[in-house]
Design a protein around this motif. Structure first.
Motif, mmCIF file in Angstrom:
data_model
loop_
_atom_site.group_PDB
_atom_site.id
_atom_site.type_symbol
_atom_site.label_atom_id
_atom_site.label_comp_id
_atom_site.label_asym_id
_atom_site.label_seq_id
_atom_site.Cartn_x
_atom_site.Cartn_y
_atom_site.Cartn_z
ATOM 1 N N SER A 61 8.094 -1.722 -8.261
ATOM 2 C CA SER A 61 7.455 -1.980 -9.554
ATOM 3 C C SER A 61 6.687 -3.291 -9.565
ATOM 4 O O SER A 61 5.677 -3.420 -10.250
ATOM 5 C CB SER A 61 8.479 -1.956 -10.666
ATOM 6 N N LYS A 62 7.153 -4.268 -8.794
ATOM 7 C CA LYS A 62 6.481 -5.563 -8.747
ATOM 8 C C LYS A 62 5.584 -5.701 -7.516
ATOM 9 O O LYS A 62 4.831 -6.677 -7.428
ATOM 10 C CB LYS A 62 7.517 -6.692 -8.732
ATOM 11 N N ALA A 63 5.684 -4.758 -6.594
ATOM 12 C CA ALA A 63 4.943 -4.837 -5.328
ATOM 13 C C ALA A 63 5.164 -6.191 -4.665
ATOM 14 O O ALA A 63 4.231 -6.848 -4.198
ATOM 15 C CB ALA A 63 3.454 -4.580 -5.552
ATOM 16 N N ALA A 64 6.426 -6.584 -4.609
ATOM 17 C CA ALA A 64 6.776 -7.897 -4.070
ATOM 18 C C ALA A 64 8.268 -7.942 -3.759
ATOM 19 O O ALA A 64 9.038 -7.088 -4.215
ATOM 20 C CB ALA A 64 6.428 -8.987 -5.061
ATOM 21 N N CYS A 65 8.650 -8.946 -3.010
ATOM 22 C CA CYS A 65 10.066 -9.222 -2.802
ATOM 23 C C CYS A 65 10.591 -9.929 -4.035
ATOM 24 O O CYS A 65 9.952 -10.850 -4.550
ATOM 25 C CB CYS A 65 10.266 -10.095 -1.575
ATOM 26 N N ALA A 66 11.737 -9.495 -4.536
ATOM 27 C CA ALA A 66 12.228 -10.009 -5.823
ATOM 28 C C ALA A 66 13.743 -10.141 -5.803
ATOM 29 O O ALA A 66 14.438 -9.570 -4.956
ATOM 30 C CB ALA A 66 11.798 -9.075 -6.956
ATOM 31 N N SER A 67 14.252 -10.879 -6.774
ATOM 32 C CA SER A 67 15.697 -11.047 -6.939
ATOM 33 C C SER A 67 16.141 -10.676 -8.351
ATOM 34 O O SER A 67 17.256 -10.989 -8.752
ATOM 35 C CB SER A 67 16.114 -12.478 -6.601
ATOM 36 N N SER A 68 15.274 -10.010 -9.083
ATOM 37 C CA SER A 68 15.631 -9.503 -10.413
ATOM 38 C C SER A 68 14.632 -8.411 -10.815
ATOM 39 O O SER A 68 13.587 -8.244 -10.179
ATOM 40 C CB SER A 68 15.621 -10.622 -11.445
ATOM 41 N N THR B 214 24.074 -16.882 -3.241
ATOM 42 C CA THR B 214 22.927 -16.800 -2.346
ATOM 43 C C THR B 214 22.810 -15.360 -1.878
ATOM 44 O O THR B 214 23.766 -14.782 -1.351
ATOM 45 C CB THR B 214 23.106 -17.721 -1.134
ATOM 46 N N VAL B 215 21.647 -14.761 -2.098
ATOM 47 C CA VAL B 215 21.399 -13.372 -1.713
ATOM 48 C C VAL B 215 20.057 -13.294 -1.008
ATOM 49 O O VAL B 215 19.309 -14.268 -0.949
ATOM 50 C CB VAL B 215 21.390 -12.436 -2.946
ATOM 51 N N GLN B 216 19.757 -12.107 -0.485
ATOM 52 C CA GLN B 216 18.425 -11.885 0.045
ATOM 53 C C GLN B 216 17.578 -11.194 -1.009
ATOM 54 O O GLN B 216 18.069 -10.343 -1.754
ATOM 55 C CB GLN B 216 18.460 -11.003 1.294
ATOM 56 N N LYS B 217 16.324 -11.565 -1.100
ATOM 57 C CA LYS B 217 15.397 -10.830 -1.954
ATOM 58 C C LYS B 217 15.244 -9.415 -1.418
ATOM 59 O O LYS B 217 15.410 -9.165 -0.217
ATOM 60 C CB LYS B 217 14.028 -11.516 -1.996
ATOM 61 N N GLN B 218 14.932 -8.476 -2.318
ATOM 62 C CA GLN B 218 14.773 -7.077 -1.948
ATOM 63 C C GLN B 218 13.403 -6.588 -2.419
ATOM 64 O O GLN B 218 12.835 -7.137 -3.366
ATOM 65 C CB GLN B 218 15.874 -6.233 -2.595
ATOM 66 N N TRP B 219 12.888 -5.552 -1.753
ATOM 67 C CA TRP B 219 11.568 -5.069 -2.120
ATOM 68 C C TRP B 219 11.604 -4.342 -3.461
ATOM 69 O O TRP B 219 12.430 -3.458 -3.689
ATOM 70 C CB TRP B 219 10.997 -4.138 -1.065
ATOM 71 N N SER B 220 10.681 -4.697 -4.360
ATOM 72 C CA SER B 220 10.541 -4.035 -5.652
ATOM 73 C C SER B 220 9.232 -3.260 -5.670
ATOM 74 O O SER B 220 8.151 -3.858 -5.598
ATOM 75 C CB SER B 220 10.547 -5.062 -6.787
ATOM 76 N N SER C 226 0.823 -1.208 0.000
ATOM 77 C CA SER C 226 0.000 0.000 0.000
ATOM 78 C C SER C 226 0.857 1.258 0.000
ATOM 79 O O SER C 226 0.554 2.235 -0.685
ATOM 80 C CB SER C 226 -0.940 0.001 1.210
ATOM 81 N N GLY C 227 1.935 1.239 0.774
ATOM 82 C CA GLY C 227 2.759 2.426 0.870
ATOM 83 C C GLY C 227 4.024 2.343 0.047
ATOM 84 O O GLY C 227 4.614 3.347 -0.323
ATOM 85 N N LYS C 228 4.459 1.115 -0.257
ATOM 86 C CA LYS C 228 5.706 0.845 -0.959
ATOM 87 C C LYS C 228 6.861 1.561 -0.267
ATOM 88 O O LYS C 228 6.762 1.973 0.885
ATOM 89 C CB LYS C 228 5.593 1.244 -2.428
ATOM 90 N N LEU C 229 7.977 1.671 -0.952
ATOM 91 C CA LEU C 229 9.082 2.473 -0.452
ATOM 92 C C LEU C 229 8.835 3.903 -0.915
ATOM 93 O O LEU C 229 8.706 4.162 -2.115
ATOM 94 C CB LEU C 229 10.417 1.964 -0.994
ATOM 95 N N ALA C 230 8.758 4.812 0.022
ATOM 96 C CA ALA C 230 8.576 6.221 -0.322
ATOM 97 C C ALA C 230 9.935 6.888 -0.468
ATOM 98 O O ALA C 230 10.892 6.517 0.202
ATOM 99 C CB ALA C 230 7.755 6.920 0.757
ATOM 100 N N ASN C 231 10.006 7.873 -1.337
ATOM 101 C CA ASN C 231 11.257 8.586 -1.571
ATOM 102 C C ASN C 231 11.243 9.896 -0.791
ATOM 103 O O ASN C 231 10.479 10.805 -1.092
ATOM 104 C CB ASN C 231 11.440 8.863 -3.063
#
Length: 307
Positions: A300-307, A292-298, A59-64
């Motif tokens: 654009s995808k509104a999800a945790c992603a690795s690409s 091996t990495v941690q997923k990060q918040w996207s 809902s809020g995503k990452l705000a700038n």
């Protein structure tokens, strides 16, 4: 109040009383830090906790908030103490190869969405080398204040020459504990963190020094800072958490309100790595090496992603 970023869920936040605009400290949580798995804000999260985080982030995503980002990161690995693991190991199971590979990968490209016309674009980075630190404060317990004082002395002496793209992850030898407060210490409550030092008074051409604190992931950290099959893989996961947070919220360590120098941040859930705390993935770099990495918040995808 200042926010400090810690890996895998524990964010180091120092509050100043009476500041109504100050960033809030959630129960047992400091912005910017990675928590241990047995900590309330560490992984594994239960289904309810995960759903709450994702709902808030979606809902809020990452705000700038307009603070600085690192446009093309230049990673210089610093080693603190004798016998730091995974530095001189045979490639690819070493940290230099990891930092070189991850900053040159499709995984890293996902950060492009957080570039803006005012802050600049975010593109791939480079690994600049390793420095074995000498004359570090002695003892098995080190404070963040000691780390900051020592790093400033390195700048003054010219041992390190930071610019706006520089990031200095400090990897510690086994047996060294880093304390953020009397109750928060490495491998007890948190796994790692990233921070910021204002070095404008040193007149070296850049305002900030961006650094990360990476305790050895054996000992008390083992099993609490990732679910991968090896200590090295979990260290890579923790290190990617801090790297991505340093790039997208570089000066969080000095933020006192919801405004600059805070950059990409989700109120109240934290930074790009915190929203996906300890959700691991396997990625492949430009040389075909898997990590091996941690997923990060996207956003654009509104999800945790690795690409």
């Amino acid at each position: 109040m200042a926010i400090k970023s810690l890996a895998l869920g524990f964010l180091a936040l120092v509050a100043s009383a009476g500041n109504s605009d100050a960033l809030p400290v959630l129960p047992s949580r400091i912005p910017g830090v990675a928590y241990m798995t047995n900590h309330p804000w560490g992984e594994p999260l239960n289904a309810t906790q995960t759903a709450t985080l994702i709902k808030a982030a979606t809902s809020g995503k990452l705000a700038n908030y307009g603070g600085p980002v690192i446009n093309n990161v230049e990673v210089t690995l610093l080693t603190w103490g004798t016998g730091v693991n995974y530095v001189s190991s045979a490639a690819p199971n070493n940290l230099p190869t990891f930092y070189a590979g991850v900053t040159n990968s499709a995984y890293y490209d996902m950060l492009a969405q957080y570039g803006t016309s005012s802050q600049g674009s975010i593109g791939r980075g480079t690994y600049k080398g390793t420095i074995a630190l000498s004359g570090v404060p002695s003892g098995s317990s080190i404070t963040d204040a000691q780390i900051q004082t020592y790093l400033k002395s390195l700048v003054t002496k010219g041992t390190i020459k930071p610019n706006k793209n520089s990031y200095y992850p400090i990897h510690f030898a086994p047996g060294i504990t880093i304390a953020l407060s009397s109750s928060d210490s490495s491998c007890s409550t948190f796994c790692a963190y990233h921070g910021t030092i204002d070095i404008s008074s040193l007149n070296v051409g850049t305002q900030y020094l961006f650094y990360g604190v990476m305790p050895d992931q054996g000992g008390a950290c083992a099993g609490g800072c990732g679910s991968a099959s090896s200590t090295f893989k979990n260290l890579c996961s923790v290190s990617s958490h801090e790297l991505f947070e340093a790039v997208t919220d570089a000066a969080v360590g000095l933020a006192q309100t919801y405004g600059p120098p805070l950059a990409w941040y989700n109120n109240p859930n934290g930074e790009i790595g915190d929203l996906c705390n300890a959700q691991q993935a396997t990625i492949t770099d430009a040389n075909g090496q898997a990590w091996t990495v941690q997923k990060q918040w996207s956003n654009s995808k509104a999800a945790c992603a690795s690409s």
